[in-house]
Design an enzyme around this catalytic site. Structure first.
Site, short mmCIF file in Angstrom:
data_model
loop_
_atom_site.label_atom_id
_atom_site.label_comp_id
_atom_site.label_asym_id
_atom_site.label_seq_id
_atom_site.Cartn_x
_atom_site.Cartn_y
_atom_site.Cartn_z
N ARG A 137 -40.10 38.94 9.66
CA ARG A 137 -38.61 38.93 9.04
C ARG A 137 -37.05 38.67 9.57
O ARG A 137 -37.15 38.74 11.21
CB ARG A 137 -38.54 39.50 8.09
CG ARG A 137 -39.63 40.19 6.62
CD ARG A 137 -38.82 41.36 5.98
NE ARG A 137 -39.89 40.90 5.25
CZ ARG A 137 -39.86 42.66 4.57
NH1 ARG A 137 -38.81 43.20 4.21
NH2 ARG A 137 -40.71 42.39 3.83
N PRO A 138 -35.59 38.35 9.36
CA PRO A 138 -34.98 37.95 10.25
C PRO A 138 -34.06 39.58 10.63
O PRO A 138 -34.19 40.59 10.22
CB PRO A 138 -34.22 37.47 9.42
CG PRO A 138 -34.69 36.69 8.37
CD PRO A 138 -35.32 37.63 8.19
N GLU A 154 -23.89 58.13 -12.63
CA GLU A 154 -24.42 58.82 -10.87
C GLU A 154 -25.00 60.05 -11.46
O GLU A 154 -26.53 59.63 -10.92
CB GLU A 154 -23.26 58.54 -9.83
CG GLU A 154 -22.77 56.98 -9.42
CD GLU A 154 -23.42 56.34 -9.62
OE1 GLU A 154 -24.53 56.79 -8.97
OE2 GLU A 154 -23.70 54.97 -9.53
#
Length: 605
Positions: A203-204, A425
């Site tokens: 992956r990058p 939340e």
């Protein structure tokens, strides 16, 4: 030296030479006064003449007071004859101290030849300068097909395996490359041939380029670095020419390493239907394939390449004899993340209380580049406070900044919106805390970050590569916790839950169509996800199922979402007291950390 600098130096030298030639001719302290012959006669008769010098037809006169004068006479007649004709007697001529000089070659050149030739010299110089510029342009045009690879030989910034944390298996694979470059005879004596090409896949940000530089640093050989996109130009044949030049340079510098970053830019599968089989990118790829077949593996040229899209590479590039060794770089686990943080923390003055292990626990899914950026953001935050050390709170706050974006301090919610956000939340956090397969809650906040009005940070207690169906089902209930909390508390819902609904619906469809986790439809994958090679992204799904099956998929997705919604609703109604307590605490302090959150719920139960 650059061509422009050379031209400037040549021009300065020419100016200095011309100035030196004319310095003795044109620079005089005082310009002589032009007088007539009659005035000269009067000065001789009055006795004010100190000296008269005759040079050809020019007559230079020096007076007793130091004044300079000049006049002209006929070239064929002597000055004495002219003065006698004007009535000057011999005694006065003798007192005038007349001196006759032959005309010198230098004065003749400066006075006659050089003024006529100077324009010609200047014209020649202009043409010469223009010719050099044209030659420079031709040289640039001829070098257009040469490789732009950057050769790294700087030992001061040498990277070794010590500078690369984690990736133990990858480093073991690449240690053979280093050993081959240092001692190729050991392999050749046994008839062993090391792979010509090594493909780094990951992956990058997982450290592909860094690992390639570490191999060159360990082996102590030249390192040619360029990107795959640097081969391809709008002009036909330029890419293939650059490939040939790159490999010629590499062979001359052997042993060495050639590193091609983002090779998928030029190595994508041929025959994609774009530009036929003769477009510039495919010609460049063909040249790479030919060059990799064209040199002996024992000459010491190792070709390394990196990509995060190995699935789009041409099969001919991956066959044995080319990029036949593939090294996979995964995202670091918790131990690797801690080691990476220690490396990037070497040049940063961390406070003794900074616990990098705790930071590593809070950063699952972070790549090496993400962790480097995290500590850099921490140092920037400490510098903004004019502090000399990076504190633990700087590092923890930077985690949220990297994940969600900076705090939006200018974004001020009214009381009603703040209360809705707090209950939203609180619903996420409460359900995540109570469901057995959900990750622990580390932080709950109603401070706006990025595009989010608030956030609940839940992180896994350990790194996991495999996920069970129960985890996905509980995650869907957590995603819908905010939506249900708003509806149960205020009797209405807002747009704040839109992203949660999108993620929940997408996860439910993934469970049914890709993971085979549907109890009704069974272990099947529905739909063939097509990718356009030149875009490198999924643009549509090819349906390989009937309309009746599509209806069944929609029904199963709806069933999963409704089940998750019912789970969330049951918890919110049963634990209404805990929900109110979390929301009240958020309204008071805006942020609740993990320890305070668990203590709050422990008191409630």
């Amino acid at each position: 030296m650059k061509p422009l600098s050379k031209n400037i130096i040549f021009a300065l030298i020419a100016v200095l030479l011309i100035s030196a030639i004319f310095s003795g001719y044109t620079l005089q302290s005082e310009k002589p006064e032009e007088i007539s012959m009659a005035a000269l006669v009067d000065e001789i008769q009055s006795g004010t003449i100190k000296e008269i010098t005759i040079e050809g037809s020019d007559v230079s006169i020096s007076l007793e007071d130091g004044k300079k004068q000049k006049t002209k006479k006929e070239a064929s007649v002597s000055l004495s004859e002219v003065l006698i004709d004007y009535g000057v007697n011999p005694e006065q001529l003798k007192a005038a101290d007349i001196t006759v000089k032959d005309r010198s070659t230098r004065s003749y050149i400066l006075g006659v030849i050089l003024p006529s030739l100077l324009p010609l010299f200047l014209l020649i110089f202009v043409f010469w300068f223009m010719l050099r510029q044209m030659q420079g342009a031709n040289n640039k045009a001829m070098s257009f097909g040469m490789s732009n690879a950057r050769e790294i030989k700087d030992t001061k910034q040498k990277v070794t395996f010590v500078d690369v944390a984690g990736d133990k298996e990858a480093k073991e694979e690449l240690a053979e490359i280093v050993d081959f470059l240092k001692n190729p005879k050991k392999f050749s004596d046994l008839g062993a041939k090391l792979p010509k090409g090594v493909l780094l896949m990951g992956r990058p940000g997982t450290g592909k380029t860094l690992l390639a530089r570490a191999v060159a640093g360990e082996a102590g050989v030249p390192f040619f670095h360029l990107s795959g996109s640097e081969f391809v130009e709008m002009f036909v044949g330029v890419g293939a020419s650059r490939v040939r030049d790159l490999f010629n340079r590499a062979k001359k510098s052997a042993p060495c390493i050639v590193f091609i970053d983002e090779i998928d830019a030029v190595g994508r599968q041929r025959g994609a239907g774009l530009g036929g089989s003769h477009d510039e990118r495919e010609q460049t790829l063909n040249q790479i394939l030919v060059e990799m077949d064209g040199f002996d593996p024992n000459i010491g040229v190792i070709v390394m390449a990196a990509t995060n899209r190995p699935d789009v590479l041409d099969p001919a590039l991956l066959r044995p004899g080319r990029f036949d060794r593939r090294v996979i770089l995964d995202l670091p686990d918790i131990n690797d993340r801690e080691a990476i943080l220690q490396i990037h923390a070497k040049n940063k003055p961390l406070d003794p209380d900074v616990n990098l292990r705790r930071v590593a626990e809070r950063t699952p899914g972070f790549s090496g580049a993400d962790l480097m950026n995290l500590l850099n953001e921490s140092a920037i935050r400490a510098a903004r406070r004019n502090d000399s050390k990076v504190l633990q709170e700087d590092v923890l706050d930077s985690i949220e900044k990297v994940l969600l974006g900076p705090e939006r301090k200018s974004f001020i919610m009214n009381k009603e919106e703040k209360k809705i956000t707090a209950y939203h939340e609180a619903g996420h956090a409460l359900i995540a805390h109570l469901l057995p397969n959900s990750d622990p809650v580390h932080k709950v906040s109603i401070i706006s970050r990025g595009s989010a009005g608030g956030y609940t940070l839940k992180l896994p207690s350990e790194d996991r590569r495999l996920h069970k169906r129960g985890e996905f089902i509980d995650d869907m209930a957590v995603m819908l916790g905010g939506f249900i909390s708003e509806k149960e508390t205020f009797g209405d819902v807002t747009t704040g839950a839109s992203d949660d609904l999108r993620k929940c619906t997408g996860l439910a469809r993934e469970l049914v169509t890709r993971y085979g986790m549907s109890e009704t439809l069974g272990p099947r994958v529905f739909g063939d996800h097509q990718e356009m090679v030149f875009l490198g992204k999924e643009i549509h799904e090819q349906r390989n199922y009937s309309e009746k099956t599509a209806e069944a998929i929609d029904a199963e997705v709806e069933k999963l979402v409704n089940s998750a919604m019912q789970t969330a609703r049951d918890i919110i109604r049963k634990e209404k007291l805990s929900l109110d307590k979390i929301a009240k605490k958020l309204l008071e302090e805006e942020t609740i950390e993990k320890e305070a959150f668990e203590a709050l719920l422990a008191k409630t139960t």
